[in-house]
Design a protein around this motif. Structure first.
Motif, PDB file in Angstrom:
ATOM      1  N   ASP A  84       0.763  -1.264  -0.130  1.00  0.00           N
ATOM      2  CA  ASP A  84      -0.086  -0.039   0.066  1.00  0.00           C
ATOM      3  C   ASP A  84       1.022   1.114  -0.052  1.00  0.00           C
ATOM      4  N   ILE A  85       0.209   2.284  -0.592  1.00  0.00           N
ATOM      5  CA  ILE A  85       1.098   3.607  -0.503  1.00  0.00           C
ATOM      6  C   ILE A  85      -0.041   4.370   0.294  1.00  0.00           C
ATOM      7  N   ALA A  86       0.861   5.030   1.433  1.00  0.00           N
ATOM      8  CA  ALA A  86      -0.131   5.947   2.408  1.00  0.00           C
ATOM      9  C   ALA A  86       0.501   7.425   2.377  1.00  0.00           C
ATOM     10  N   SER A  87      -0.350   8.280   2.942  1.00  0.00           N
ATOM     11  CA  SER A  87       0.423   9.628   3.168  1.00  0.00           C
ATOM     12  C   SER A  87       0.497   9.780   4.828  1.00  0.00           C
ATOM     13  N   TYR A  88       1.284  10.506   5.262  1.00  0.00           N
ATOM     14  CA  TYR A  88       1.643  10.385   6.855  1.00  0.00           C
ATOM     15  C   TYR A  88       2.493  11.806   6.971  1.00  0.00           C
ATOM     16  N   SER A  89       1.896  12.257   8.181  1.00  0.00           N
ATOM     17  CA  SER A  89       2.670  13.736   8.385  1.00  0.00           C
ATOM     18  C   SER A  89       3.607  13.227   9.510  1.00  0.00           C
ATOM     19  N   ASP A  90       5.016  13.734   9.537  1.00  0.00           N
ATOM     20  CA  ASP A  90       6.111  13.056  10.402  1.00  0.00           C
ATOM     21  C   ASP A  90       5.596  14.019  11.511  1.00  0.00           C
ATOM     22  N   ILE A  98       5.040  10.381   1.649  1.00  0.00           N
ATOM     23  CA  ILE A  98       4.356   9.410   1.165  1.00  0.00           C
ATOM     24  C   ILE A  98       5.128   8.119   1.276  1.00  0.00           C
ATOM     25  N   ILE A  99       4.594   7.236   1.863  1.00  0.00           N
ATOM     26  CA  ILE A  99       5.206   6.036   2.184  1.00  0.00           C
ATOM     27  C   ILE A  99       4.640   4.874   1.688  1.00  0.00           C
ATOM     28  N   CYS A 100       5.590   3.617   1.616  1.00  0.00           N
ATOM     29  CA  CYS A 100       4.886   2.470   1.055  1.00  0.00           C
ATOM     30  C   CYS A 100       5.032   1.417   2.257  1.00  0.00           C
ATOM     31  N   ILE A 101       4.234   0.482   2.114  1.00  0.00           N
ATOM     32  CA  ILE A 101       4.416  -0.487   3.227  1.00  0.00           C
ATOM     33  C   ILE A 101       4.931  -1.692   2.665  1.00  0.00           C
ATOM     34  N   GLU A 102       5.829  -2.394   3.303  1.00  0.00           N
ATOM     35  CA  GLU A 102       6.551  -3.342   2.751  1.00  0.00           C
ATOM     36  C   GLU A 102       6.847  -4.610   3.964  1.00  0.00           C
ATOM     37  N   TRP A 103       7.224  -5.578   3.578  1.00  0.00           N
ATOM     38  CA  TRP A 103       7.727  -6.753   4.832  1.00  0.00           C
ATOM     39  C   TRP A 103       9.025  -6.731   4.527  1.00  0.00           C
ATOM     40  N   ASN A 104       9.646  -6.533   5.784  1.00  0.00           N
ATOM     41  CA  ASN A 104      10.995  -6.459   5.750  1.00  0.00           C
ATOM     42  C   ASN A 104      11.639  -7.852   6.372  1.00  0.00           C
ATOM     43  N   GLY A 137      -3.425   4.429  -2.115  1.00  0.00           N
ATOM     44  CA  GLY A 137      -3.147   3.683  -3.339  1.00  0.00           C
ATOM     45  C   GLY A 137      -2.374   2.423  -2.901  1.00  0.00           C
ATOM     46  N   ASN A 138      -1.955   1.807  -3.886  1.00  0.00           N
ATOM     47  CA  ASN A 138      -0.854   0.722  -3.783  1.00  0.00           C
ATOM     48  C   ASN A 138       0.058   0.957  -5.078  1.00  0.00           C
ATOM     49  N   ILE A 139       0.963  -0.083  -4.948  1.00  0.00           N
ATOM     50  CA  ILE A 139       2.351   0.051  -6.116  1.00  0.00           C
ATOM     51  C   ILE A 139       1.756  -0.259  -7.349  1.00  0.00           C
ATOM     52  N   PHE A 140       0.587  -1.194  -7.407  1.00  0.00           N
ATOM     53  CA  PHE A 140       0.232  -1.979  -8.589  1.00  0.00           C
ATOM     54  C   PHE A 140      -0.494  -0.965  -9.189  1.00  0.00           C
ATOM     55  N   ASP A 141      -1.612  -0.264  -8.594  1.00  0.00           N
ATOM     56  CA  ASP A 141      -2.494   0.545  -9.309  1.00  0.00           C
ATOM     57  C   ASP A 141      -2.330   2.056  -9.538  1.00  0.00           C
ATOM     58  N   ASN A 142      -1.252   2.317  -8.556  1.00  0.00           N
ATOM     59  CA  ASN A 142      -0.983   3.803  -8.161  1.00  0.00           C
ATOM     60  C   ASN A 142       0.548   4.323  -8.230  1.00  0.00           C
ATOM     61  N   LYS A 143       1.244   3.284  -8.731  1.00  0.00           N
ATOM     62  CA  LYS A 143       2.744   3.838  -8.926  1.00  0.00           C
ATOM     63  C   LYS A 143       3.220   5.115  -9.111  1.00  0.00           C
ATOM     64  N   GLU A 144       2.361   6.019  -9.809  1.00  0.00           N
ATOM     65  CA  GLU A 144       2.910   7.384  -9.832  1.00  0.00           C
ATOM     66  C   GLU A 144       2.907   8.068  -8.647  1.00  0.00           C
ATOM     67  N   LEU A 145       2.243   7.645  -7.568  1.00  0.00           N
ATOM     68  CA  LEU A 145       2.158   8.294  -6.380  1.00  0.00           C
ATOM     69  C   LEU A 145       3.520   8.284  -5.689  1.00  0.00           C
ATOM     70  N   LEU A 146       4.282   7.253  -6.176  1.00  0.00           N
ATOM     71  CA  LEU A 146       5.834   6.930  -5.394  1.00  0.00           C
ATOM     72  C   LEU A 146       6.675   7.897  -6.439  1.00  0.00           C
ATOM     73  N   GLU A 147       6.345   7.920  -7.572  1.00  0.00           N
ATOM     74  CA  GLU A 147       7.287   8.564  -8.519  1.00  0.00           C
ATOM     75  C   GLU A 147       7.253   9.966  -8.359  1.00  0.00           C
TER      76      GLU A 147
END
Length: 150
Positions: A84-90, A98-104, A137-147
């Motif tokens: 998932d892609i999310a917005s977050y205020s530090d 803009i952050i991406c959720i990943e399994w580490n 969004g998510n990296i599959f449908d909304n990759k432009e949010l990360l770009e």
């Protein structure tokens, strides 16, 4: 009243169906078909198994789109998924990220990945942080949010 995280949500997966590209959510199974070819399936939670061996409510999915549920919800009560892609205020700088959720694998946990002046950052994802995020969004449908983050 705060909604408590469901342990059952942590074991949900979602992926895009091979036949039509739509998202399907449920329980993930990786197996072999009768030709010993690997198949990836999602069984919806209400899947029916019949005594004749037939089954309704399952779909072949694209393995590159498989996402596990974190078991956490964002500030709008929406489940948060891997990729998932999310917005977050530090908290400190008040900068919107803009952050991406990943399994580490190294940390054996879900993390939030984002760009900073020091490079890519990987920080734990916990219930407090999740409750302050908004999934956009998510990296599959909304990759432009990360770009757009550079």
């Amino acid at each position: 009243m705060k909604e408590v995280m469901s342990m059952e949500d942590r074991y949900l997966f979602k992926a895009k169906r091979i036949d039509n590209g739509e998202w399907v959510t449920g329980h993930y199974v990786k197996g072999l078909n009768m030709y010993d070819k690997e198949v990836h399936l999602i069984f919806e939670p209400n899947t029916m198994f019949y005594s004749s061996g037939e089954t309704d409510g399952w779909y072949k999915v694209d393995p590159t789109t498989i996402c596990q549920c974190t078991g956490l919800k964002d500030k709008n009560g929406k489940l948060i998924w891997e990729n998932d892609i999310a917005s977050y205020s530090d908290l400190i700088t008040r900068d919107k990220k803009i952050i991406c959720i990943e399994w580490n694998k190294m940390q054996a946990s879900f993390v939030r990945k984002y760009r900073s002046p020091m490079g890519l950052q990987y920080l734990y994802l916990d219930e407090y942080i999740a409750s302050r995020m908004e999934v956009i969004g998510n990296i599959f449908d909304n990759k432009e949010l990360l770009e757009s983050e550079g």
